[in-house]
Design an enzyme around this catalytic site. Structure first.
Site, PDB file in Angstrom:
ATOM      1  N   CYS A   1     -39.465  49.181 -42.553  1.00 37.63           N
ATOM      2  CA  CYS A   1     -38.129  49.512 -41.889  1.00 37.63           C
ATOM      3  C   CYS A   1     -37.043  49.578 -43.467  1.00 37.63           C
ATOM      4  O   CYS A   1     -37.074  48.709 -43.853  1.00 37.63           O
ATOM      5  CB  CYS A   1     -37.562  48.449 -41.050  1.00 37.63           C
ATOM      6  SG  CYS A   1     -36.081  48.659 -40.255  1.00 37.63           S
ATOM      7  N   ASN A   2     -36.388  50.691 -43.128  1.00 31.99           N
ATOM      8  CA  ASN A   2     -35.571  51.007 -44.294  1.00 31.99           C
ATOM      9  C   ASN A   2     -34.463  50.084 -44.250  1.00 31.99           C
ATOM     10  O   ASN A   2     -33.722  49.309 -45.274  1.00 31.99           O
ATOM     11  CB  ASN A   2     -34.923  52.109 -44.673  1.00 31.99           C
ATOM     12  CG  ASN A   2     -36.009  53.089 -44.930  1.00 31.99           C
ATOM     13  OD1 ASN A   2     -36.965  53.675 -44.288  1.00 31.99           O
ATOM     14  ND2 ASN A   2     -36.077  53.873 -46.293  1.00 31.99           N
TER      15      ASN A   2
ATOM     16  N   CYS B   1     -35.605  56.571 -43.215  1.00 33.30           N
ATOM     17  CA  CYS B   1     -35.600  55.712 -41.820  1.00 33.30           C
ATOM     18  C   CYS B   1     -37.316  55.886 -41.366  1.00 33.30           C
ATOM     19  O   CYS B   1     -37.498  57.150 -41.053  1.00 33.30           O
ATOM     20  CB  CYS B   1     -34.868  55.801 -40.732  1.00 33.30           C
ATOM     21  SG  CYS B   1     -34.919  55.351 -39.152  1.00 33.30           S
TER      22      CYS B   1
END
Ligand code: DGL
Length: 267
Positions: free
Chosen positions: A77-78, A187
């Site tokens: 997850c960014n 993302c």
């Protein structure tokens, strides 16, 4: 990948289905590894949340994954990587692999010297993003595009529907009209929108980080001698903080095989 002896699983987490785009690549590269995927759907979306809140979730989930006996954690997850990766590495005694927007390859790939980064507000606010842009973005014009509601669509299993096409057009149309010829998927949810984006904007290069991050995780396993034996059978365990059934129903829409879903439903 070298043959190894470590049968412990690899942990991965995201706010929802997004990190499955990394998991998919990791399982292709390392089919003998067991994986435990934590989808924090009760707290989805992370993007608009305060970084402190996302950091707390990242700590709680990492503790849970450590309790499950994992040997490495991929922060798939960014937004969570931006909020917590440095602290996670300090606090826990195991290797972490995080997401970093693909600014460097985008700067190389752009013929016109203008790229669009599509990410959540949390990712743009973090130091990680500024550092990557300072380091690799020099000489390239970078348009930050916040993907309002895009992760929400993917979380519902919508990846290439008319609604998605419209959302993608309205998010990226201005920057592409402005000359961006590369779109960075910043993302993990957006990796599932790559085909819709390519379909809407032919000729624009779409760069994700699912594959390179999965490769990095698999390389670290080799470097640290944490690889599973070649006779081990890969597997996927899911931990879902929200509605489990709803999550399982979305998997086939994202290209995950019913076999995995069925195996999971029994566990
Ligand atoms: N998948 C997450 C990321 O990579 C964000 C989606 C969300 O807003 O929860 O940033």
């Amino acid at each position: 990948m070298l043959d190894g002896m470590d049968r412990r699983p690899v942990g991965m987490f995201d706010s929802g289905v997004g990190g499955l785009s990394v998991l998919r690549e990791f399982r292709r590269l390392a089919p003998n590894e067991r994986t435990v995927y934590f989808a924090d759907t009760a707290w989805f979306p992370y993007g608009p949340r305060d970084p402190g809140e996302v950091r707390k979730r990242a700590f709680a989930i990492s503790h849970r994954l450590v309790d499950a006996g994992v040997k490495l954690i991929v922060v798939a997850c960014n937004t969570a990587s931006a909020a917590a990766i440095a602290d996670l590495r300090q606090l826990f005694d195991l290797p972490f692999v995080g997401m970093v927007p693909a600014v460097k390859p985008a700067a190389h790939a752009s013929r016109r010297g203008r790229v669009a980064i599509l990410a959540t507000p949390g990712t743009f606010d973090g130091d990680l993003y500024s550092r990557v842009v300072d380091e690799f973005g020099k000489g390239t014009a970078i348009d930050r595009v916040v993907g309002h509601d895009l992760a929400e669509l993917v979380e519902k299993g919508e990846v290439d529907t008319p609604i998605v096409r419209e959302a993608v057009r309205s998010a990226l149309g201005p920057t592409i009209a402005n000359g961006s010829d590369v779109v960075v998927l910043g993302c993990t949810h957006y990796e599932f929108l790559a085909e819709a984006i390519k379909g809407e904007f032919p000729g624009v290069a779409v760069l994700g980080t699912g594959e390179p991050v999965a490769k990095r995780a698999s390389d670290i396993l080799s470097e640290l001698d944490l690889v599973a034996p070649s006779d081990a059978e890969g597997s996927l365990d899911l931990i879902i903080s929200g509605n489990r059934q709803a999550f399982l129903e979305i998997l086939p829409k994202l290209g995950f095989l019913p076999r995995e879903q069925a195996a999971e439903a029994q566990s």
